[in-house]
Design a protein around this motif. Structure first.
Motif, PDB file in Angstrom:
ATOM      1  N   LEU A 136       0.828  -1.210   0.000  1.00 13.44           N
ATOM      2  CA  LEU A 136       0.000   0.000   0.000  1.00 13.44           C
ATOM      3  C   LEU A 136       0.860   1.258   0.000  1.00 13.44           C
ATOM      4  CD1 LEU A 136      -2.840  -1.014   2.504  1.00 13.44           C
ATOM      5  CD2 LEU A 136      -2.955  -0.896   0.004  1.00 13.44           C
ATOM      6  N   SER A 137       1.932   1.242   0.787  1.00 12.28           N
ATOM      7  CA  SER A 137       2.821   2.406   0.799  1.00 12.28           C
ATOM      8  C   SER A 137       3.475   2.598  -0.567  1.00 12.28           C
ATOM      9  CB  SER A 137       3.895   2.248   1.876  1.00 12.28           C
ATOM     10  OG  SER A 137       4.760   1.156   1.577  1.00 12.28           O
ATOM     11  N   GLN A 138       3.796   1.494  -1.242  1.00 11.21           N
ATOM     12  CA  GLN A 138       4.401   1.601  -2.566  1.00 11.21           C
ATOM     13  C   GLN A 138       3.412   2.169  -3.576  1.00 11.21           C
ATOM     14  OE1 GLN A 138       7.681   0.793  -2.916  1.00 11.21           O
ATOM     15  NE2 GLN A 138       7.518   1.777  -4.905  1.00 11.21           N
ATOM     16  N   LEU A 139       2.138   1.814  -3.441  1.00 11.23           N
ATOM     17  CA  LEU A 139       1.125   2.374  -4.335  1.00 11.23           C
ATOM     18  C   LEU A 139       0.962   3.878  -4.107  1.00 11.23           C
ATOM     19  CD1 LEU A 139      -1.658  -0.384  -4.300  1.00 11.23           C
ATOM     20  CD2 LEU A 139      -0.011   0.136  -6.108  1.00 11.23           C
ATOM     21  N   VAL A 140       1.003   4.290  -2.851  1.00  9.99           N
ATOM     22  CA  VAL A 140       0.918   5.719  -2.552  1.00  9.99           C
ATOM     23  C   VAL A 140       2.114   6.458  -3.156  1.00  9.99           C
ATOM     24  CG1 VAL A 140       0.966   7.443  -0.714  1.00  9.99           C
ATOM     25  CG2 VAL A 140      -0.441   5.400  -0.466  1.00  9.99           C
ATOM     26  N   LEU A 141       3.306   5.907  -2.961  1.00  9.17           N
ATOM     27  CA  LEU A 141       4.507   6.520  -3.532  1.00  9.17           C
ATOM     28  C   LEU A 141       4.448   6.519  -5.056  1.00  9.17           C
ATOM     29  CD1 LEU A 141       7.217   4.979  -1.181  1.00  9.17           C
ATOM     30  CD2 LEU A 141       6.450   7.358  -1.238  1.00  9.17           C
ATOM     31  N   GLY A 142       3.875   5.453  -5.633  1.00 16.98           N
ATOM     32  CA  GLY A 142       3.723   5.414  -7.085  1.00 16.98           C
ATOM     33  C   GLY A 142       2.796   6.507  -7.584  1.00 16.98           C
ATOM     34  N   GLY A 143       1.710   6.764  -6.830  1.00 23.33           N
ATOM     35  CA  GLY A 143       0.814   7.855  -7.201  1.00 23.33           C
ATOM     36  C   GLY A 143       1.525   9.199  -7.160  1.00 23.33           C
ATOM     37  N   VAL A 144       2.366   9.397  -6.154  1.00 24.26           N
ATOM     38  CA  VAL A 144       3.155  10.636  -6.065  1.00 24.26           C
ATOM     39  C   VAL A 144       4.101  10.752  -7.255  1.00 24.26           C
ATOM     40  CG1 VAL A 144       4.889  11.868  -4.712  1.00 24.26           C
ATOM     41  CG2 VAL A 144       2.990  10.723  -3.554  1.00 24.26           C
ATOM     42  N   ALA A 145       4.719   9.615  -7.629  1.00 24.20           N
ATOM     43  CA  ALA A 145       5.647   9.614  -8.759  1.00 24.20           C
ATOM     44  C   ALA A 145       4.934   9.944 -10.069  1.00 24.20           C
ATOM     45  CB  ALA A 145       6.351   8.263  -8.862  1.00 24.20           C
ATOM     46  N   VAL A 146       3.715   9.442 -10.235  1.00 21.82           N
ATOM     47  CA  VAL A 146       2.939   9.757 -11.444  1.00 21.82           C
ATOM     48  C   VAL A 146       2.652  11.253 -11.502  1.00 21.82           C
ATOM     49  CG1 VAL A 146       0.704   9.439 -12.575  1.00 21.82           C
ATOM     50  CG2 VAL A 146       1.929   7.465 -11.660  1.00 21.82           C
ATOM     51  N   LYS A 147       2.264  11.823 -10.380  1.00 21.20           N
ATOM     52  CA  LYS A 147       2.009  13.276 -10.327  1.00 21.20           C
ATOM     53  C   LYS A 147       3.275  14.054 -10.684  1.00 21.20           C
ATOM     54  CE  LYS A 147       0.447  16.870  -7.101  1.00 21.20           C
ATOM     55  NZ  LYS A 147       1.688  17.657  -7.144  1.00 21.20           N
ATOM     56  N   GLU A 148       4.420  13.647 -10.115  1.00 21.61           N
ATOM     57  CA  GLU A 148       5.687  14.319 -10.426  1.00 21.61           C
ATOM     58  C   GLU A 148       6.037  14.180 -11.901  1.00 21.61           C
ATOM     59  OE1 GLU A 148       8.659  12.689  -7.907  1.00 21.61           O
ATOM     60  OE2 GLU A 148       8.017  13.810  -6.127  1.00 21.61           O
ATOM     61  N   GLU A 149       5.727  13.016 -12.486  1.00 22.28           N
ATOM     62  CA  GLU A 149       6.047  12.785 -13.894  1.00 22.28           C
ATOM     63  C   GLU A 149       5.275  13.730 -14.804  1.00 22.28           C
ATOM     64  OE1 GLU A 149       7.999  10.754 -17.114  1.00 22.28           O
ATOM     65  OE2 GLU A 149       8.384  11.089 -14.989  1.00 22.28           O
ATOM     66  N   TYR A 150       3.996  13.905 -14.534  1.00 19.41           N
ATOM     67  CA  TYR A 150       3.193  14.814 -15.344  1.00 19.41           C
ATOM     68  C   TYR A 150       3.683  16.258 -15.196  1.00 19.41           C
ATOM     69  CZ  TYR A 150      -0.348  11.589 -17.072  1.00 19.41           C
ATOM     70  OH  TYR A 150      -0.996  10.588 -17.749  1.00 19.41           O
ATOM     71  N   GLU A 151       4.076  16.630 -13.993  1.00 18.09           N
ATOM     72  CA  GLU A 151       4.613  17.975 -13.789  1.00 18.09           C
ATOM     73  C   GLU A 151       5.925  18.150 -14.540  1.00 18.09           C
ATOM     74  OE1 GLU A 151       4.917  18.270  -9.595  1.00 18.09           O
ATOM     75  OE2 GLU A 151       2.780  18.689  -9.274  1.00 18.09           O
ATOM     76  N   ARG A 152       6.777  17.116 -14.530  1.00 22.06           N
ATOM     77  CA  ARG A 152       8.055  17.180 -15.235  1.00 22.06           C
ATOM     78  C   ARG A 152       7.842  17.327 -16.741  1.00 22.06           C
ATOM     79  NH1 ARG A 152      11.626  14.200 -18.018  1.00 22.06           N
ATOM     80  NH2 ARG A 152      10.092  12.524 -18.207  1.00 22.06           N
ATOM     81  N   ILE A 153       6.897  16.574 -17.292  1.00 21.89           N
ATOM     82  CA  ILE A 153       6.627  16.633 -18.732  1.00 21.89           C
ATOM     83  C   ILE A 153       6.102  18.015 -19.118  1.00 21.89           C
ATOM     84  CG2 ILE A 153       5.170  15.712 -20.566  1.00 21.89           C
ATOM     85  CD1 ILE A 153       5.301  13.006 -19.137  1.00 21.89           C
ATOM     86  N   GLU A 154       5.238  18.582 -18.298  1.00 23.44           N
ATOM     87  CA  GLU A 154       4.708  19.921 -18.583  1.00 23.44           C
ATOM     88  C   GLU A 154       5.815  20.973 -18.576  1.00 23.44           C
ATOM     89  OE1 GLU A 154       1.652  20.637 -15.779  1.00 23.44           O
ATOM     90  OE2 GLU A 154       0.223  19.238 -16.700  1.00 23.44           O
ATOM     91  N   GLN A 155       6.750  20.834 -17.649  1.00 23.77           N
ATOM     92  CA  GLN A 155       7.867  21.784 -17.594  1.00 23.77           C
ATOM     93  C   GLN A 155       8.755  21.657 -18.827  1.00 23.77           C
ATOM     94  OE1 GLN A 155       9.828  20.939 -13.902  1.00 23.77           O
ATOM     95  NE2 GLN A 155       8.219  21.858 -12.637  1.00 23.77           N
ATOM     96  N   LEU A 156       9.037  20.409 -19.258  1.00 24.08           N
ATOM     97  CA  LEU A 156       9.877  20.204 -20.440  1.00 24.08           C
ATOM     98  C   LEU A 156       9.209  20.740 -21.690  1.00 24.08           C
ATOM     99  CD1 LEU A 156      11.257  16.590 -19.795  1.00 24.08           C
ATOM    100  CD2 LEU A 156      12.485  18.757 -19.594  1.00 24.08           C
ATOM    101  N   GLU A 157       7.911  20.546 -21.811  1.00 23.87           N
ATOM    102  CA  GLU A 157       7.198  21.020 -22.990  1.00 23.87           C
ATOM    103  C   GLU A 157       7.113  22.541 -23.002  1.00 23.87           C
ATOM    104  OE1 GLU A 157       3.476  18.987 -22.968  1.00 23.87           O
ATOM    105  OE2 GLU A 157       4.286  17.149 -23.831  1.00 23.87           O
ATOM    106  N   ALA A 158       7.040  23.127 -21.808  1.00 24.23           N
ATOM    107  CA  ALA A 158       6.988  24.584 -21.739  1.00 24.23           C
ATOM    108  C   ALA A 158       8.321  25.209 -22.121  1.00 24.23           C
ATOM    109  CB  ALA A 158       6.590  25.025 -20.330  1.00 24.23           C
TER     110      ALA A 158
END
Length: 276
Positions: free
Chosen positions: A29-51
């Motif tokens: 369960l903790s790994q799933l929570v951390l995975g959700g955080v990582a997905v959020k960070e990934e989308y933010e990273r992609i938006e920054q690169l595209e900008a």
């Protein structure tokens, strides 16, 4: 080793299964929570690169098309999982200590759970055989049934169902009657493994071939999370089965008289040879 010692060993192994199952569920369960955080960070990273990227020129149509394909690939789960970006990162773009500890704990808990579960399976099947109860699945074959390709889709389920019924004092005629808890456990195992295996095949195709299935990252994470949740539920259900079957054997097996079981067995057919 007498029956009392064997039942004590079974009880200890059942407690070990339960302990590792609890640790596995918490780590998962903790790994799933951390995975959700990582997905959020990934989308933010992609938006920054595209900008930061310069707007594509309409003259270089090939470069524009390629950049669009790369952006679509980055937004898929392929790069996210294949490149190991499924753990939250710190300022240095490396996985944090909490992420690493959680992942190591999950792996160790899974290994401990599987090892203790196989020990329990062997001991539980051996107990009913050693008091004289006839069963289709012996201890060795019950453990091996989890490792036989294709057959392991059904054999572990049948072996557990027989073990449950015979341990609770059911006669041989009802040894393979349906058991709701066993069915629920095995359904969670099969569905979870099928989804998880399908996602692994998808990532393998993306990494090793030119066939790239570009599905959204959030969708792939949701499917993997669902599969992992089912496997965690199956671990909990298995630990519940070990406790129930262990308690049944402690109550039923000491009351069994091997002589009575031998007397209830049908006589073997005999052939009389008449001399000339």
């Amino acid at each position: 080793m007498n029956l009392e010692a064997k039942l004590r060993t079974l009880r200890v192994s059942s407690l070990a299964v339960t302990g590792f199952a609890i640790l596995l569920v918490l780590a998962g369960l903790s790994q799933l929570v951390l995975g959700g955080v990582a997905v959020k960070e990934e989308y933010e990273r992609i938006e920054q690169l595209e900008a930061l990227a310069a707007p594509p020129s309409q003259y270089y149509g090939y470069q524009q098309q390629r950049r669009q394909l790369q952006a679509e690939y980055n937004r898929s789960g392929s790069a996210f999982f294949i490149e190991g970006r499924f753990l939250p990162t710190g300022d240095d773009q490396k996985p944090g200590i909490i992420s690493i500890i959680s992942l190591i704990t999950l792996i160790l808990a899974a290994i401990g759970f599987v090892a203790s579960a196989m020990i329990w399976v062997w001991r539980a099947h051996a107990n009913i055989r050693e008091v004289g109860i006839r069963s289709k699945y012996g201890p060795g074959f019950a453990v091996a049934s989890y490792l036989i390709p294709v057959a392991n889709f059904m054999l572990p389920f049948e072996a557990m169902r027989e073990l449950h019924n015979r341990s609770h004092g059911e006669s041989e005629d009802f040894a393979h009657s349906g058991v709701e808890n066993v069915t629920a456990w095995w359904t969670a195992v099969l569905v979870g493994l099928l989804i998880f295996s399908a996602m692994i095949v998808k990532f393998a195709l993306d990494a090793g071939t030119n066939l790239i299935l570009m599905t959204p990252l959030w969708m792939e994470f949701a499917l993997l999370a669902f599969a992992i949740l089912l496997l965690l539920v199956s671990a909990y259900l298995f630990s519940s089965l070990t406790r129930a079957i262990t308690a049944a054997q402690e109550e039923v097996l000491p009351e069994i008289d091997p002589a009575e079981i031998e007397a209830e067995m049908p006589d073997k057919p005999r052939v009389n040879i008449i001399g000339a």
